[in-house]
Enzyme design. Structure first.
Site, PDB file in Angstrom:
ATOM      1  N   ASP A  64      43.725 -11.757   2.089  1.00  0.00           N
ATOM      2  CA  ASP A  64      42.462 -11.955   1.372  1.00  0.00           C
ATOM      3  C   ASP A  64      42.089 -13.420   1.173  1.00  0.00           C
ATOM      4  O   ASP A  64      40.943 -13.741   0.919  1.00  0.00           O
ATOM      5  CB  ASP A  64      42.525 -11.260  -0.003  1.00  0.00           C
ATOM      6  CG  ASP A  64      43.729 -11.701  -0.833  1.00  0.00           C
ATOM      7  OD1 ASP A  64      44.517 -12.529  -0.353  1.00  0.00           O
ATOM      8  OD2 ASP A  64      43.888 -11.206  -1.967  1.00  0.00           O
ATOM      9  N   HIS A  65      43.046 -14.322   1.298  1.00  0.00           N
ATOM     10  CA  HIS A  65      42.751 -15.736   1.035  1.00  0.00           C
ATOM     11  C   HIS A  65      42.240 -16.460   2.282  1.00  0.00           C
ATOM     12  O   HIS A  65      41.208 -17.107   2.256  1.00  0.00           O
ATOM     13  CB  HIS A  65      44.001 -16.454   0.527  1.00  0.00           C
ATOM     14  CG  HIS A  65      44.306 -16.199  -0.917  1.00  0.00           C
ATOM     15  ND1 HIS A  65      44.581 -14.961  -1.416  1.00  0.00           N
ATOM     16  CD2 HIS A  65      44.399 -17.047  -1.972  1.00  0.00           C
ATOM     17  CE1 HIS A  65      44.818 -15.058  -2.715  1.00  0.00           C
ATOM     18  NE2 HIS A  65      44.708 -16.319  -3.077  1.00  0.00           N
ATOM     19  N   ASP A 119      51.188 -14.424  -6.575  1.00  0.00           N
ATOM     20  CA  ASP A 119      49.866 -14.914  -6.927  1.00  0.00           C
ATOM     21  C   ASP A 119      49.766 -14.876  -8.443  1.00  0.00           C
ATOM     22  O   ASP A 119      50.129 -13.868  -9.069  1.00  0.00           O
ATOM     23  CB  ASP A 119      48.773 -14.041  -6.306  1.00  0.00           C
ATOM     24  CG  ASP A 119      47.431 -14.726  -6.434  1.00  0.00           C
ATOM     25  OD1 ASP A 119      46.984 -15.350  -5.454  1.00  0.00           O
ATOM     26  OD2 ASP A 119      46.852 -14.668  -7.530  1.00  0.00           O
ATOM     27  N   ARG A 379      38.964 -20.230 -12.331  1.00  0.00           N
ATOM     28  CA  ARG A 379      39.477 -21.622 -12.357  1.00  0.00           C
ATOM     29  C   ARG A 379      38.384 -22.594 -11.937  1.00  0.00           C
ATOM     30  O   ARG A 379      37.668 -22.330 -10.978  1.00  0.00           O
ATOM     31  CB  ARG A 379      40.661 -21.770 -11.390  1.00  0.00           C
ATOM     32  CG  ARG A 379      41.858 -21.042 -11.892  1.00  0.00           C
ATOM     33  CD  ARG A 379      43.126 -21.332 -11.108  1.00  0.00           C
ATOM     34  NE  ARG A 379      44.210 -20.704 -11.827  1.00  0.00           N
ATOM     35  CZ  ARG A 379      45.245 -20.084 -11.265  1.00  0.00           C
ATOM     36  NH1 ARG A 379      45.363 -20.053  -9.945  1.00  0.00           N
ATOM     37  NH2 ARG A 379      46.174 -19.540 -12.013  1.00  0.00           N
ATOM     38  N   SER A 538      48.208 -21.952 -10.273  1.00  0.00           N
ATOM     39  CA  SER A 538      48.639 -20.957  -9.292  1.00  0.00           C
ATOM     40  C   SER A 538      50.158 -20.834  -9.224  1.00  0.00           C
ATOM     41  O   SER A 538      50.895 -21.647  -9.755  1.00  0.00           O
ATOM     42  CB  SER A 538      48.099 -21.312  -7.917  1.00  0.00           C
ATOM     43  OG  SER A 538      49.033 -22.109  -7.233  1.00  0.00           O
ATOM     44  N   ARG A 540      51.687 -20.911  -6.315  1.00  0.00           N
ATOM     45  CA  ARG A 540      52.084 -21.368  -4.970  1.00  0.00           C
ATOM     46  C   ARG A 540      53.375 -22.176  -5.000  1.00  0.00           C
ATOM     47  O   ARG A 540      53.463 -23.220  -5.647  1.00  0.00           O
ATOM     48  CB  ARG A 540      50.945 -22.143  -4.312  1.00  0.00           C
ATOM     49  CG  ARG A 540      50.510 -23.405  -4.998  1.00  0.00           C
ATOM     50  CD  ARG A 540      49.219 -23.955  -4.404  1.00  0.00           C
ATOM     51  NE  ARG A 540      48.080 -23.153  -4.801  1.00  0.00           N
ATOM     52  CZ  ARG A 540      46.863 -23.647  -5.047  1.00  0.00           C
ATOM     53  NH1 ARG A 540      46.604 -24.920  -4.896  1.00  0.00           N
ATOM     54  NH2 ARG A 540      45.875 -22.867  -5.418  1.00  0.00           N
TER      55      ARG A 540
END
Ligand code: MIC
Ligand code: SF4
Length: 658
Positions: A64-65, A119, A379, A538, A540
């Site tokens: 989806d990203h 995520d 964000r 995030s 990440r």
């Protein structure tokens, strides 16, 4: 003593530790999710563990990203994730099927289950009554392999909801109000539980908007009860059998209680560049708006889109505004089409984007220079939109639609059309079509299945056991609230390389100090000094793996965000905490820090750093001379397991040794 909902779920899933606030607990994880920007790395890590099939009840890999596919890179990642998922028992949600959190609560989420996802907005599932948490990719890999997920036992915050939302006021305004009350670090170390008579007035998608953006509080997660509304939602998704009731005990205790009166609430907006910089929309009325983006995992449900469509119906957006709409899932998209709402959006002048993260992560639709962009996202960190001087405001779908029509910030409770979803003939049951979801291969077929790794997939960086002595330079000193978007930016230029750490490293801290990567490489080993809430945002793990590749051995901060602190340890980087504000003030960028007896320090949760600074004149031969400026104490908030992990050289090496 009675228990909260979260405490009940934790108790049922507790594998190790005591349920005492702050002490480490290990949880059994029922479900995992990944998305493609973190997933590639997570599956490389999972493969390195040599486990043939996931041990969870349900694991799902979403794309989806990175759906732009400008070049082979994203497509390589998609093919790798699809093939690795099929082989190891993981469900695969194709690109275009929707945003992971939206699709997950529609099709897979189950009240009372534990979910971790690579995520940070995984807590969205809390709207269904799940204990859903964001985690680093390595932690998700371990959970897929059947390992526990470790967190410090959170404290509990109760948000008491009373009254009922009025016209023009939205679930987004509820979470913006909570952010105004608690700030972006107010939730660190806590689970936020919603209670009170206002709960039953909110639908599941509205609850999910609130739990989604609870990530911005720094909270471990947020959760709602599972009640008749949850049951009706699951039945409408043809998943009534997944329902179970969940409520806190009447005598459950909370560390903190705040309240929100839904009836008194007015439309709000988070102003640049922080989700807690919240002001009433009515105070922003003179601001001219250049762009409006509606979607993201916070506000892309069918109900949100229908509200917007009903406000835009028969009208035209202002000439000066560019409007994007990204439906959260294929289910939402197809239902919008079926009832005619999609036509209303198109006719009003919206640009309809695919069901994906899109503009939220800077994948296109960046605003113009200094452009004002109203987004229904979660964000608005500096530069995240892809335009460094872009002015991003976070608002509800109603505020976004009203402002798109006038071209100025508009309070939808004060003026403009009212949302009225009853004008559309929408069936009671959701439209179920799981053609975008591919089931994994059965065990027999999986044995011979090939996992395809194109040239974009590079191995992850080697971690190293923690040395007993580190002499390193402070290569960067930052202020408070540094986000992972500062540390490792995303956006369309960089995201395709999420599985290529050496390439990514050129962009580390780009918005803060573009010279950082070169300086860090030239003077490695290095140390980063940060302020409060370092690493918020995030999940990440790239924000740890990239500094690792640039030679960073330790990060010293006033405090850390939970997921980032765990990611640093997983990558073998030591997170240290200043004992006093004055010590933070004392350290300067360019200082050399000497950390000695680190292994002994690990046992005592405290070590001493010597600050060495260049003398003004240097030595006679022209080289720099260092003089000791001070000795400062540094502390650690590490569980024994994390200390062992640092000594082993990070999570994967530690797991391999056990
Ligand atoms: C985000 O919203 O910042 C992201 C992009 O979804 C991240 C994950 C990532 O960086 O890939 C998150 O929230 O964890
Ligand atoms: Fe995607 Fe934005 Fe949600 Fe992150 S916050 S998962 S980028 S929609």
């Amino acid at each position: 003593m009675g228990k909260t909902i979260a405490q009940k779920i934790i108790e049922e899933h507790l594998l190790s530790g005591e349920m005492e606030k702050g002490s480490e607990i290990g949880l059994r994880i029922d479900q995992t999710l990944t998305q493609d920007a973190t997933g590639t790395m997570a599956y490389l890590e999972f493969e390195s563990m040599g486990i043939p099939r996931v041990k969870t009840e349900r694991s799902v890999a979403y794309i989806d990203h990175n759906t732009l596919q400008s070049g082979f890179m994203n497509a390589d990642d998609h093919r790798y994730i699809q093939t690795v998922a099929a082989k190891h028992g993981i469900w695969y949600s194709r690109p275009g099927n929707g945003i992971c959190h939206q699709v997950h609560y529609e099709r897979f989420g189950v009240p009372g289950k534990t979910l971790i996802g690579s995520d940070s907005h995984t807590p969205t599932g809390g709207g269904l009554g799940m204990l859903a948490m964001g985690a680093g990719g390595m932690d998700v890999a371990v959970a897929m392999g059947g390992g526990a997920y470790y967190i410090p036992m959170p404290g509990m915050i109760k948000v008491e909801l009373t009254g009922r939302l009025t016209d023009g006021v939205s679930a987004k305004d509820v979470i913006l109000d909570v952010l105004r009350q608690l700030s972006v670090k107010g939730g660190v170390g806590y689970i936020v539980e919603y209670a009170g008579p206002g709960v039953e007035t909110l639908s599941v998608p509205e609850r999910c908007t609130i739990t989604n953006m609870g990530a911005e509080l720094g909270a471990t997660t947020s959760i709602f009860p599972s009640d008749a509304t949850t049951k009706a939602f699951l039945e409408a998704q043809d998943r009534g059998a997944d329902w179970k009731p969940l409520a806190s005990d009447p005598d459950a205790e909370y560390d903190k209680v705040i309240s929100v009166d839904l009836t008194a609430l007015r439309p709000l907006a988070a102003c640049p560049h922080s989700p807690d910089n919240v002001k009433p929309a009515s105070e922003l009325k003179d601001i001219k708006v250049d762009q409006v983006c509606i979607g993201s995992c916070t506000n892309s449900s069918l109900a949100d889109m229908l509200k917007v469509a009903s406000m835009l119906r028969g009208r035209k957006i202002a000439d000066s505004v560019s409007l994007s709409i990204s439906p959260g899932s294929r289910q939402v998209f197809s239902m919008l089409a079926e009832c005619g709402a999609l036509t209303d959006l198109i006719d009003a002048g919206a640009r309809v984007l695919e069901c994906a993260c899109g503009p939220c992560i800077g994948m296109g639709f960046s605003p113009s220079s200094a452009g004002v962009s109203l987004r229904t996202f979660n964000r608005n960190f500096l530069g995240r939109s892809g335009t460094k001087d872009g002015q991003v405001y976070l608002v509800s779908p109603e505020t976004a639609a009203a402002s798109a029509l006038t071209g100025y910030f508009t309070d939808p409770a004060e003026s403009g059309p009212k949302a009225d979803v009853s004008i559309y003939d929408v069936p009671e049951k959701f439209r179920i079509n799981d053609s975008g979801i591919i089931a994994p291969l059965d065990e027999e077929a999986a044995k011979d299945a090939e996992v395809i790794k194109g040239p974009n997939i590079k191995p992850f960086p080697e971690t190293e056991p923690l040395a007993d002595k580190v002499d390193a330079q402070v290569v960067l000193k930052t202020g408070d609230n540094i986000t992972t978007d500062h540390i490792m930016p995303a956006g369309s230029k960089i995201l395709p390389y999420r599985s290529n750490i050496p390439y990514l490293s050129q962009f580390c801290f780009e918005v803060v100090d573009p010279e950082f990567p070169e300086r860090a490489k030239a003077s490695a080993p290095g140390i980063i000094v940060g302020g409060e809430n370092y690493g918020q945002g995030s999940s990440r793990e790239h924000a740890a793996l990239v500094p690792l590749a640039l030679g960073i051995k330790a990060v010293i901060a006033k405090s850390f965000a939970r997921i980032h602190a765990a990611n640093l340890v997983n990558a073998g980087i030591l997170p240290l905490i200043f004992e006093s504000e004055a010590d933070y003030d004392l350290v300067q960028q360019g200082d050399a820090l000497m950390l000695e007896d680190i292994h002994k320090g690990l046992k005592e949760n405290r070590l001493i750093a010597k600050i060495m600074r260049r003398t003004e004149y240097g030595l006679a031969d022209g080289s720099a001379a260092l003089t000791e400026v001070a000795e400062i104490p540094l502390t650690m908030q590490l569980a024994d397991r994390q200390k062992a992990m640092l000594l082993a050289g990070g999570l994967l090496k530690y797991t391999a040794g056990h």
